[in-house]
Motif scaffolding. Structure first.
Motif, PDB file in Angstrom:
ATOM      1  N   GLU A 185     -25.442  26.864   8.175  1.00 49.31           N
ATOM      2  CA  GLU A 185     -25.279  26.175   6.572  1.00 49.31           C
ATOM      3  C   GLU A 185     -25.341  27.090   5.723  1.00 49.31           C
ATOM      4  N   LEU A 186     -26.651  27.910   5.722  1.00 48.85           N
ATOM      5  CA  LEU A 186     -26.962  28.857   4.853  1.00 48.85           C
ATOM      6  C   LEU A 186     -25.836  30.012   4.742  1.00 48.85           C
ATOM      7  N   ASN A 187     -25.443  30.364   5.684  1.00 44.59           N
ATOM      8  CA  ASN A 187     -24.255  31.298   5.664  1.00 44.59           C
ATOM      9  C   ASN A 187     -23.054  30.844   4.911  1.00 44.59           C
ATOM     10  N   GLN A 188     -22.709  29.688   5.075  1.00 45.97           N
ATOM     11  CA  GLN A 188     -21.482  28.998   4.540  1.00 45.97           C
ATOM     12  C   GLN A 188     -21.824  28.825   3.062  1.00 45.97           C
ATOM     13  N   HIS A 189     -23.022  28.437   2.534  1.00 50.09           N
ATOM     14  CA  HIS A 189     -23.353  28.185   1.092  1.00 50.09           C
ATOM     15  C   HIS A 189     -23.567  29.596   0.429  1.00 50.09           C
ATOM     16  N   LEU A 190     -23.931  30.359   1.143  1.00 54.82           N
ATOM     17  CA  LEU A 190     -23.958  31.825   0.337  1.00 54.82           C
ATOM     18  C   LEU A 190     -22.644  32.442   0.003  1.00 54.82           C
ATOM     19  N   LYS A 191     -21.642  32.042   0.621  1.00 55.94           N
ATOM     20  CA  LYS A 191     -20.377  32.695   0.227  1.00 55.94           C
ATOM     21  C   LYS A 191     -19.951  32.304  -1.261  1.00 55.94           C
ATOM     22  N   LYS A 192     -20.526  31.244  -1.711  1.00 57.37           N
ATOM     23  CA  LYS A 192     -20.379  30.816  -3.101  1.00 57.37           C
ATOM     24  C   LYS A 192     -21.273  31.504  -4.133  1.00 57.37           C
ATOM     25  N   TYR A 193     -22.075  32.266  -3.569  1.00 56.07           N
ATOM     26  CA  TYR A 193     -23.117  32.922  -4.469  1.00 56.07           C
ATOM     27  C   TYR A 193     -23.190  34.287  -4.566  1.00 56.07           C
ATOM     28  N   PRO A 194     -23.482  34.961  -5.636  1.00 55.45           N
ATOM     29  CA  PRO A 194     -23.583  36.523  -5.840  1.00 55.45           C
ATOM     30  C   PRO A 194     -24.048  37.221  -4.714  1.00 55.45           C
ATOM     31  N   ARG A 195     -23.974  38.489  -4.649  1.00 55.51           N
ATOM     32  CA  ARG A 195     -24.467  39.275  -3.406  1.00 55.51           C
ATOM     33  C   ARG A 195     -26.041  39.362  -3.696  1.00 55.51           C
ATOM     34  N   LYS A 196     -26.598  39.232  -4.936  1.00 56.10           N
ATOM     35  CA  LYS A 196     -27.909  39.574  -5.424  1.00 56.10           C
ATOM     36  C   LYS A 196     -28.593  38.129  -4.465  1.00 56.10           C
ATOM     37  N   THR A 197     -27.966  36.987  -4.374  1.00 56.24           N
ATOM     38  CA  THR A 197     -28.567  35.916  -3.823  1.00 56.24           C
ATOM     39  C   THR A 197     -28.861  36.212  -2.359  1.00 56.24           C
ATOM     40  N   LEU A 198     -28.035  36.682  -1.515  1.00 49.97           N
ATOM     41  CA  LEU A 198     -28.227  37.293  -0.286  1.00 49.97           C
ATOM     42  C   LEU A 198     -29.104  38.048   0.122  1.00 49.97           C
ATOM     43  N   GLU A 199     -29.352  39.233  -0.982  1.00 42.79           N
ATOM     44  CA  GLU A 199     -30.255  40.281  -1.017  1.00 42.79           C
ATOM     45  C   GLU A 199     -31.496  39.522  -0.974  1.00 42.79           C
ATOM     46  N   ASN A 200     -31.742  38.449  -1.798  1.00 37.95           N
ATOM     47  CA  ASN A 200     -33.171  37.916  -1.939  1.00 37.95           C
ATOM     48  C   ASN A 200     -33.466  37.049  -0.618  1.00 37.95           C
ATOM     49  N   VAL A 201     -32.350  36.428  -0.142  1.00 40.90           N
ATOM     50  CA  VAL A 201     -32.549  35.721   1.098  1.00 40.90           C
ATOM     51  C   VAL A 201     -33.166  36.512   2.107  1.00 40.90           C
ATOM     52  N   ILE A 202     -32.721  37.848   2.260  1.00 41.28           N
ATOM     53  CA  ILE A 202     -33.034  38.578   3.278  1.00 41.28           C
ATOM     54  C   ILE A 202     -34.335  39.003   2.907  1.00 41.28           C
ATOM     55  N   GLU A 203     -34.660  39.442   1.841  1.00 43.07           N
ATOM     56  CA  GLU A 203     -35.864  40.309   1.578  1.00 43.07           C
ATOM     57  C   GLU A 203     -37.064  39.029   1.550  1.00 43.07           C
ATOM     58  N   MET A 204     -36.894  37.908   1.244  1.00 43.06           N
ATOM     59  CA  MET A 204     -37.760  37.055   1.649  1.00 43.06           C
ATOM     60  C   MET A 204     -37.958  36.564   3.099  1.00 43.06           C
ATOM     61  N   GLU A 205     -37.032  37.033   3.928  1.00 40.72           N
ATOM     62  CA  GLU A 205     -37.228  36.760   5.348  1.00 40.72           C
ATOM     63  C   GLU A 205     -36.737  35.244   5.598  1.00 40.72           C
ATOM     64  N   LEU A 206     -35.899  34.618   4.823  1.00 38.45           N
ATOM     65  CA  LEU A 206     -35.495  33.193   5.074  1.00 38.45           C
ATOM     66  C   LEU A 206     -34.890  32.798   6.512  1.00 38.45           C
ATOM     67  N   TYR A 207     -34.231  33.879   6.941  1.00 37.05           N
ATOM     68  CA  TYR A 207     -33.585  33.627   8.081  1.00 37.05           C
ATOM     69  C   TYR A 207     -34.435  33.356   9.373  1.00 37.05           C
ATOM     70  N   ASN A 208     -35.655  34.023   9.215  1.00 40.02           N
ATOM     71  CA  ASN A 208     -36.594  33.718  10.197  1.00 40.02           C
ATOM     72  C   ASN A 208     -37.125  32.506  10.269  1.00 40.02           C
ATOM     73  N   GLU A 209     -37.001  31.429   9.328  1.00 37.80           N
ATOM     74  CA  GLU A 209     -37.568  30.292   9.137  1.00 37.80           C
ATOM     75  C   GLU A 209     -36.467  29.102   9.613  1.00 37.80           C
ATOM     76  N   LEU A 210     -35.478  29.486   9.899  1.00 37.59           N
ATOM     77  CA  LEU A 210     -34.246  28.681  10.073  1.00 37.59           C
ATOM     78  C   LEU A 210     -33.764  28.857  11.746  1.00 37.59           C
ATOM     79  N   SER A 211     -33.022  27.718  12.240  1.00 36.05           N
ATOM     80  CA  SER A 211     -32.878  27.419  13.496  1.00 36.05           C
ATOM     81  C   SER A 211     -31.202  27.770  13.762  1.00 36.05           C
TER      82      SER A 211
END
Length: 211
Positions: A185-211
């Motif tokens: 779901e996160l990856n699908q939604h990120l397609k609609k956002y600028p690259r800066k959003t993805l960079e911040n998602v990675i920096e805050m390690e949000l992927y590690n909190e999801l299943s």
């Protein structure tokens, strides 16, 4: 007792914003009959007009019959969470950052991202209060609104936050704790956002909190 008045008492109660557009769906009455009944109740003071299409039922103790409905509640019902319905919007920008504790600042003109926005961005006025409305990148619902709210925040994080993302990330993760968001779901939604959003998602390690 007036039929419309009975419906309003049952469905809304006192001091609750009543939108005539929504009221039409709750009563078996023609548009013309509804207009006449609303006008009749308004003329005798049983309904108080806030602005065109918005009323409220005052308590009997409200002798002066002055509009006292909470404007923030009107805005919430109109653009964020209609009564008995799904979430259709959310607070964004500086005021959302303030809610999370990322800044001490607040915006005098709050920003609301909502499905009800007819244009990309514009302002509306309720009484003396001005609100900025923005159209969402993805249609908002009960399941995705927190994720979209956070992605909007991350797309403008440096502008709205007084705290570095390294420290602020824990507050954001805490807000998302009960959201049941998947990596897909996160990856699908990120397609609609600028690259800066993805960079911040990675920096805050949000992927590690999801299943």
């Amino acid at each position: 007792m007036n039929k419309l008045y009975e419906v309003i008492i049952k469905e809304y109660g006192y001091d609750e914003p009543i939108f005539t557009k929504e009221l039409k769906k709750r009563i078996d009455m023609s548009d013309e009959a509804l207009r006449q009944n609303v006008k009749r109740l308004s003329d005798i003071g049983d309904l108080i007009k806030v602005k065109n299409g918005i009323y409220y039922l005052p308590r009997a103790s409200n002798i002066l019959k002055k509009p006292c409905v909470n404007i923030d509640k009107v805005i919430r019902r109109r653009y964020i969470k209609p009564i008995d319905k799904n979430v259709i919007g959310y607070i964004s920008g500086t005021n959302f950052a303030n809610q999370l504790g990322l800044t001490s600042k607040t915006a005098s003109v709050p920003t609301i991202v909502t499905n009800e926005a007819g244009r990309p961005e514009y302002e509306v006025m309720f009484g003396k209060k001005v609100v900025k409305l923005k159209k969402p990148r993805i249609r908002i619902n009960d399941q995705n609104y927190k994720l979209l709210q956070v992605l909007d925040l991350l797309s403008e994080y440096d502008r709205v936050s007084e705290i570095l993302l390294e420290k602020g990330s824990s507050m954001i993760k805490k807000y998302l704790q009960d959201s049941n968001i998947t990596i897909s779901e996160l990856n699908q939604h990120l397609k609609k956002y600028p690259r800066k959003t993805l960079e911040n998602v990675i920096e805050m390690e949000l992927y590690n909190e999801l299943s």
